[in-house]
Design a protein around this motif. Sequence first.
Motif, PDB file in Angstrom:
ATOM      1  N   GLY A   1       0.569  -1.305  -0.019  1.00  0.00           N
ATOM      2  CA  GLY A   1       0.059   0.242   0.096  1.00  0.00           C
ATOM      3  C   GLY A   1       0.739   1.281   0.145  1.00  0.00           C
ATOM      4  N   ALA A   2       2.186   1.106  -0.112  1.00  0.00           N
ATOM      5  CA  ALA A   2       2.936   2.337  -0.078  1.00  0.00           C
ATOM      6  C   ALA A   2       3.121   3.261  -1.415  1.00  0.00           C
ATOM      7  N   LYS A   3       3.205   4.395  -1.267  1.00  0.00           N
ATOM      8  CA  LYS A   3       3.531   5.150  -2.435  1.00  0.00           C
ATOM      9  C   LYS A   3       5.116   4.944  -2.755  1.00  0.00           C
ATOM     10  N   VAL A   4       5.509   4.350  -3.582  1.00  0.00           N
ATOM     11  CA  VAL A   4       7.064   3.925  -3.851  1.00  0.00           C
ATOM     12  C   VAL A   4       7.712   4.860  -4.982  1.00  0.00           C
ATOM     13  N   GLY A   5       8.806   5.472  -4.258  1.00  0.00           N
ATOM     14  CA  GLY A   5       9.724   5.823  -5.308  1.00  0.00           C
ATOM     15  C   GLY A   5      11.128   5.074  -5.453  1.00  0.00           C
ATOM     16  N   LEU A   6      11.568   4.659  -6.715  1.00  0.00           N
ATOM     17  CA  LEU A   6      12.632   4.141  -7.011  1.00  0.00           C
ATOM     18  C   LEU A   6      13.712   4.529  -7.703  1.00  0.00           C
ATOM     19  N   VAL A   7      15.016   4.587  -7.183  1.00  0.00           N
ATOM     20  CA  VAL A   7      16.121   5.166  -7.686  1.00  0.00           C
ATOM     21  C   VAL A   7      17.131   4.085  -7.895  1.00  0.00           C
ATOM     22  N   HIS A   8      17.547   3.642  -9.150  1.00  0.00           N
ATOM     23  CA  HIS A   8      17.959   2.313  -9.633  1.00  0.00           C
ATOM     24  C   HIS A   8      19.372   2.790 -10.550  1.00  0.00           C
ATOM     25  N   GLY A   9      20.010   2.094 -10.441  1.00  0.00           N
ATOM     26  CA  GLY A   9      21.201   2.145 -11.226  1.00  0.00           C
ATOM     27  C   GLY A   9      21.191   1.073 -12.497  1.00  0.00           C
ATOM     28  N   PRO A  10      22.192   0.790 -13.343  1.00  0.00           N
ATOM     29  CA  PRO A  10      21.846   0.237 -14.705  1.00  0.00           C
ATOM     30  C   PRO A  10      21.521  -1.379 -14.397  1.00  0.00           C
ATOM     31  N   ILE A  11      20.323  -1.917 -14.848  1.00  0.00           N
ATOM     32  CA  ILE A  11      20.033  -2.986 -14.265  1.00  0.00           C
ATOM     33  C   ILE A  11      19.329  -3.502 -15.721  1.00  0.00           C
ATOM     34  N   ALA A  12      19.170  -5.173 -15.982  1.00  0.00           N
ATOM     35  CA  ALA A  12      18.611  -5.488 -17.137  1.00  0.00           C
ATOM     36  C   ALA A  12      17.197  -5.884 -16.833  1.00  0.00           C
TER      37      ALA A  12
ATOM     38  N   HIS B   1      23.792   9.487  -5.331  1.00  0.00           N
ATOM     39  CA  HIS B   1      23.707  10.144  -3.954  1.00  0.00           C
ATOM     40  C   HIS B   1      22.743  11.341  -4.245  1.00  0.00           C
ATOM     41  N   ARG B   2      23.192  12.159  -5.295  1.00  0.00           N
ATOM     42  CA  ARG B   2      22.049  13.221  -5.531  1.00  0.00           C
ATOM     43  C   ARG B   2      20.676  12.984  -5.921  1.00  0.00           C
ATOM     44  N   ALA B   3      20.098  11.856  -6.502  1.00  0.00           N
ATOM     45  CA  ALA B   3      18.881  11.733  -6.809  1.00  0.00           C
ATOM     46  C   ALA B   3      18.223  11.204  -5.431  1.00  0.00           C
ATOM     47  N   VAL B   4      19.037  10.412  -4.642  1.00  0.00           N
ATOM     48  CA  VAL B   4      18.522  10.091  -3.253  1.00  0.00           C
ATOM     49  C   VAL B   4      18.092  11.415  -2.239  1.00  0.00           C
ATOM     50  N   LEU B   5      19.293  12.106  -2.249  1.00  0.00           N
ATOM     51  CA  LEU B   5      19.407  13.242  -1.309  1.00  0.00           C
ATOM     52  C   LEU B   5      18.228  14.190  -1.713  1.00  0.00           C
ATOM     53  N   GLU B   6      17.998  14.455  -2.800  1.00  0.00           N
ATOM     54  CA  GLU B   6      17.214  15.386  -3.493  1.00  0.00           C
ATOM     55  C   GLU B   6      15.689  15.002  -3.078  1.00  0.00           C
TER      56      GLU B   6
ATOM     57  N   HIS C   1       5.610   5.208  -8.406  1.00  0.00           N
ATOM     58  CA  HIS C   1       5.197   6.251  -8.418  1.00  0.00           C
ATOM     59  C   HIS C   1       6.246   7.394  -8.698  1.00  0.00           C
ATOM     60  N   GLU C   2       7.704   7.191  -8.527  1.00  0.00           N
ATOM     61  CA  GLU C   2       8.380   7.907  -9.008  1.00  0.00           C
ATOM     62  C   GLU C   2       9.645   6.906  -9.306  1.00  0.00           C
ATOM     63  N   GLN C   3      10.406   7.155 -10.469  1.00  0.00           N
ATOM     64  CA  GLN C   3      11.321   6.306 -11.085  1.00  0.00           C
ATOM     65  C   GLN C   3      12.341   6.864 -11.462  1.00  0.00           C
ATOM     66  N   ILE C   4      13.799   6.738 -11.123  1.00  0.00           N
ATOM     67  CA  ILE C   4      14.760   7.603 -11.485  1.00  0.00           C
ATOM     68  C   ILE C   4      16.030   6.601 -11.828  1.00  0.00           C
ATOM     69  N   GLN C   5      16.432   6.708 -13.114  1.00  0.00           N
ATOM     70  CA  GLN C   5      17.572   5.915 -13.529  1.00  0.00           C
ATOM     71  C   GLN C   5      18.757   6.630 -13.400  1.00  0.00           C
ATOM     72  N   VAL C   6      19.868   6.108 -12.905  1.00  0.00           N
ATOM     73  CA  VAL C   6      21.174   6.672 -12.643  1.00  0.00           C
ATOM     74  C   VAL C   6      22.286   5.820 -13.019  1.00  0.00           C
ATOM     75  N   GLU C   7      23.437   6.484 -13.183  1.00  0.00           N
ATOM     76  CA  GLU C   7      24.538   5.605 -13.758  1.00  0.00           C
ATOM     77  C   GLU C   7      25.798   5.456 -12.458  1.00  0.00           C
ATOM     78  N   SER C   8      26.148   6.602 -11.810  1.00  0.00           N
ATOM     79  CA  SER C   8      27.286   6.468 -10.969  1.00  0.00           C
ATOM     80  C   SER C   8      26.765   6.575  -9.682  1.00  0.00           C
ATOM     81  N   ALA C   9      27.790   6.504  -8.612  1.00  0.00           N
ATOM     82  CA  ALA C   9      27.518   6.653  -7.213  1.00  0.00           C
ATOM     83  C   ALA C   9      27.206   8.000  -6.767  1.00  0.00           C
ATOM     84  N   GLN C  10      27.735   9.133  -7.498  1.00  0.00           N
ATOM     85  CA  GLN C  10      27.383  10.449  -7.297  1.00  0.00           C
ATOM     86  C   GLN C  10      26.205  10.775  -7.964  1.00  0.00           C
ATOM     87  N   GLU C  11      25.707  10.227  -9.231  1.00  0.00           N
ATOM     88  CA  GLU C  11      24.116  10.670  -9.429  1.00  0.00           C
ATOM     89  C   GLU C  11      23.243   9.903  -8.556  1.00  0.00           C
TER      90      GLU C  11
END
Length: 395
Positions: A218-229, A248-253, A236-246
Amino acid sequence: MGVTGGIAAYKTAELTRLLRVEGAEVRVAMTEAAMQFVGALTFQALSGNPVHTQLLDAQTEAGMGHISLARWADLILIAPASADFIARLRAGFASDLLSALCLARTCPLAIAPAMNQAMWKHPATQENVARLTDWGVQILGPAQGSLACGEEGPGRMLEPSVLLQHLAGLSGSGVLTGLSVLISAGPTREPLDPVRYLSNRSSGKMGLAIALAALRAGAKVGLVHGPIALKPPRCHEQIQVESAQEMHRAVLERAAAYDIYIGAAAVADYTPMQYSSQKIKKTDDKLSIPLSKTADILAAVAQIAPPPFTVGFAAESEDLENYARGKLQNKKLDMIAANAIGNDNTGFNSDTNALSVFWQDGSIVLPLASKTRIAEQLINLIAQRFHAKNSTQTS
């Protein structure tokens, strides 16, 4: 239970029986085509309830049987779901009881497709399924194999026992209803040059299973994920990133806006200090690559004022409990889930896992099981600890 026209309807009879054994109350709605394959009396006997077939039912108050049924159900499953019914569902038709029931529902809807493999592969069907997925309809199957028409391919309705497992998850515990959960998953890639990077063996399977379990809870889910097959669940929110820095920024924002953060990603601990804009040539026998430590996402999230309920992950090859408890204390986490690596049945790229979960004054072992099952158990545990922490703070 909605039944449409198809030979796979005989499987739905067995599924109805299994649901009753599990303690569910089942009411069945059938299309006219469905009754050409399995009689209504069969489902009446198995469900213990009259079978519904008419859109306007004179036996119900105001003759609005579809509205009362839609309000009664905790979950609607269409099994089998024919290509024709999927098309009508996508178009929003309400010309018979079952389609009207789906349109009037306020509960989750799942469909178990069953059809000829060419019909399933047809662009029209795929477009219809994609749109239904966008609307939050759960698509269960189809399976690959021998079809009633004699052909081979995708189109078989999932077996009753498999559907039963899916339904247990879809019905959901509701333990996270009204809460928001941010999850990080998968590996990161740290670039060396235009063709090379440093990474790890993470597939993202565990993180995606947790995201799906949180959605079902029942949660509203946000997902930040690296390169996956793998294809992530629709969040509800989905963000794809590449590096650890990206990452870090996506999660902390975003973390401050969520109630719970689950750091299931395998974030690189180190990254190359310099990036070569040209491909590094193989010249010397040895190559030294200076590395610098990446920012600690978990610790940063736990320092937000006020922080979300923060759950970390630890993959350890030795002394699992001491290392995990050390991270729990040093990073000021609410909970940490640790798994031993080096075992073929758990951890990276495996479909199964086992976790040792620690919090300030307790711990529990989640024994080897599918990552789907482990994720469900972990989400239930996180919900318990979250509610316990918040009830203590407010009392």
